[in-house]
Design a protein around this motif. Sequence first.
Motif, PDB file in Angstrom:
ATOM      1  N   GLY A   1       0.635  -1.212  -0.125  1.00 10.59           N
ATOM      2  CA  GLY A   1      -0.090   0.004  -0.006  1.00 10.59           C
ATOM      3  C   GLY A   1       0.861   1.307   0.028  1.00 10.59           C
ATOM      4  N   LEU A   2       2.091   1.026  -0.101  1.00 15.46           N
ATOM      5  CA  LEU A   2       3.011   2.419  -0.206  1.00 15.46           C
ATOM      6  C   LEU A   2       3.282   2.564  -1.813  1.00 15.46           C
ATOM      7  CD1 LEU A   2       5.294   1.160   2.536  1.00 15.46           C
ATOM      8  CD2 LEU A   2       3.376   2.739   2.806  1.00 15.46           C
ATOM      9  N   THR A   3       2.311   3.385  -2.450  1.00 17.03           N
ATOM     10  CA  THR A   3       2.414   3.425  -3.792  1.00 17.03           C
ATOM     11  C   THR A   3       3.189   4.981  -4.028  1.00 17.03           C
ATOM     12  OG1 THR A   3       0.421   4.457  -3.872  1.00 17.03           O
ATOM     13  CG2 THR A   3       0.349   2.265  -4.025  1.00 17.03           C
ATOM     14  N   GLY A   4       3.844   4.829  -5.223  1.00 17.84           N
ATOM     15  CA  GLY A   4       4.408   5.913  -5.759  1.00 17.84           C
ATOM     16  C   GLY A   4       6.040   6.107  -5.967  1.00 17.84           C
ATOM     17  N   SER A   5       6.740   5.200  -5.469  1.00 22.41           N
ATOM     18  CA  SER A   5       8.000   5.179  -5.786  1.00 22.41           C
ATOM     19  C   SER A   5       8.524   5.191  -7.012  1.00 22.41           C
ATOM     20  CB  SER A   5       8.711   4.227  -4.631  1.00 22.41           C
ATOM     21  OG  SER A   5       8.233   2.825  -5.103  1.00 22.41           O
ATOM     22  N   ALA A   6       9.754   5.304  -7.335  1.00 22.93           N
ATOM     23  CA  ALA A   6      10.387   5.585  -8.605  1.00 22.93           C
ATOM     24  C   ALA A   6      11.446   4.567  -8.815  1.00 22.93           C
ATOM     25  CB  ALA A   6      10.828   6.908  -8.806  1.00 22.93           C
ATOM     26  N   LEU A   7      11.894   4.382 -10.223  1.00 18.32           N
ATOM     27  CA  LEU A   7      12.915   3.529 -10.406  1.00 18.32           C
ATOM     28  C   LEU A   7      14.119   4.093 -11.022  1.00 18.32           C
ATOM     29  CD1 LEU A   7      13.856   0.339 -10.700  1.00 18.32           C
ATOM     30  CD2 LEU A   7      12.918   0.407 -13.033  1.00 18.32           C
ATOM     31  N   TYR A   8      15.306   3.809 -10.606  1.00 19.63           N
ATOM     32  CA  TYR A   8      16.587   4.310 -11.207  1.00 19.63           C
ATOM     33  C   TYR A   8      16.981   2.851 -12.174  1.00 19.63           C
ATOM     34  CZ  TYR A   8      21.495   5.099 -12.034  1.00 19.63           C
ATOM     35  OH  TYR A   8      22.712   5.389 -12.565  1.00 19.63           O
ATOM     36  N   PRO A   9      16.583   3.156 -13.540  1.00 24.06           N
ATOM     37  CA  PRO A   9      16.561   1.800 -14.269  1.00 24.06           C
ATOM     38  C   PRO A   9      18.228   1.364 -14.373  1.00 24.06           C
ATOM     39  CG  PRO A   9      15.219   3.212 -15.298  1.00 24.06           C
ATOM     40  CD  PRO A   9      15.793   4.015 -14.159  1.00 24.06           C
ATOM     41  N   GLY A  10      18.893   2.384 -14.805  1.00 25.70           N
ATOM     42  CA  GLY A  10      20.428   1.948 -15.011  1.00 25.70           C
ATOM     43  C   GLY A  10      20.987   1.178 -13.818  1.00 25.70           C
ATOM     44  N   SER A  11      20.751   1.636 -12.474  1.00 27.21           N
ATOM     45  CA  SER A  11      21.277   1.282 -11.353  1.00 27.21           C
ATOM     46  C   SER A  11      22.762   1.103 -11.325  1.00 27.21           C
ATOM     47  CB  SER A  11      20.474  -0.165 -11.198  1.00 27.21           C
ATOM     48  OG  SER A  11      19.137  -0.180 -10.573  1.00 27.21           O
TER      49      SER A  11
END
Length: 289
Positions: free
Chosen positions: A262-272
Amino acid sequence: MFKLLITADELRKAVTSRNWLVFDVRHDLADHQAGRLAYEQGHIPGALYLDHERQLSAPRTGKNGRHPLPSRDDFAALMRSQGLTRQSQVVVYDGGNSMFAAHLWWMLRWLGHEQVAILDGGWPAWVAAGGEVQTGTNTASVTEAQAVQSMGAPREAGMPTVDAQAVLANLALPSFVVVDARAAERYRGEVEPMDPVAGHIPGALNRPNTLNVQADGRFRPASELQQDFRALLQGRSPDQVVHQCGSGITACHNLFAMELAGLTGSALYPGSWSEWCSDPARPVARSEG
């Protein structure tokens, strides 16, 4: 409509339903042929196979990580070729811990397709539930031309991303926290089996993605996951979180676990990390710092 998890029993009842699309993304980072071979030897009836190295990644330049995120247009074209339409209920599964399934789940949500769920427990759960096994290979039942008519252009991105420049700028003026999904010893820089430099992004928190699942590969209860992530984030809201791992795959497992909690809205750093450490000018931290 299934948007997060589906059980093997639920899938057994619906797998032959109209507009259902199942993807097998079993993969082994050390043996790139293993996933396709496993699929050919046995898979969920009607399932299509997608390869993380050749289909779900963009070309590598040596500076953009080990599994570069393709453009949304290219990924949309791939999914249309697999028969994806706006009406499709997608189910994704892998070898059991949902690491690779979570990545495709995230990519489809990033594309704007919301009706996508992970088979909880993956292939082992299907077999344990007495699910029918099909061998060989399958091809899409909907043509790309039909899918284009139904799907149209990619929708507005449903999942946010950040790039290396944003992560670098955040070091000086923090507006988000980076959560590293790799194993603790890799985060600390004690070992590095995949990339040429050991360590982590300065200021990143460590949350090994293996903590999200139980011994049988099924996800832990949402309430437990929420408690864990709230303790890790110490009052930060989900939209102040950017997930990272070695190449953008297991980071999606943490992101999915937060969504499940239920903790929605985080982002991804695809290159990592594999992208970050490719530039020696970017700072590296080691130990617990």
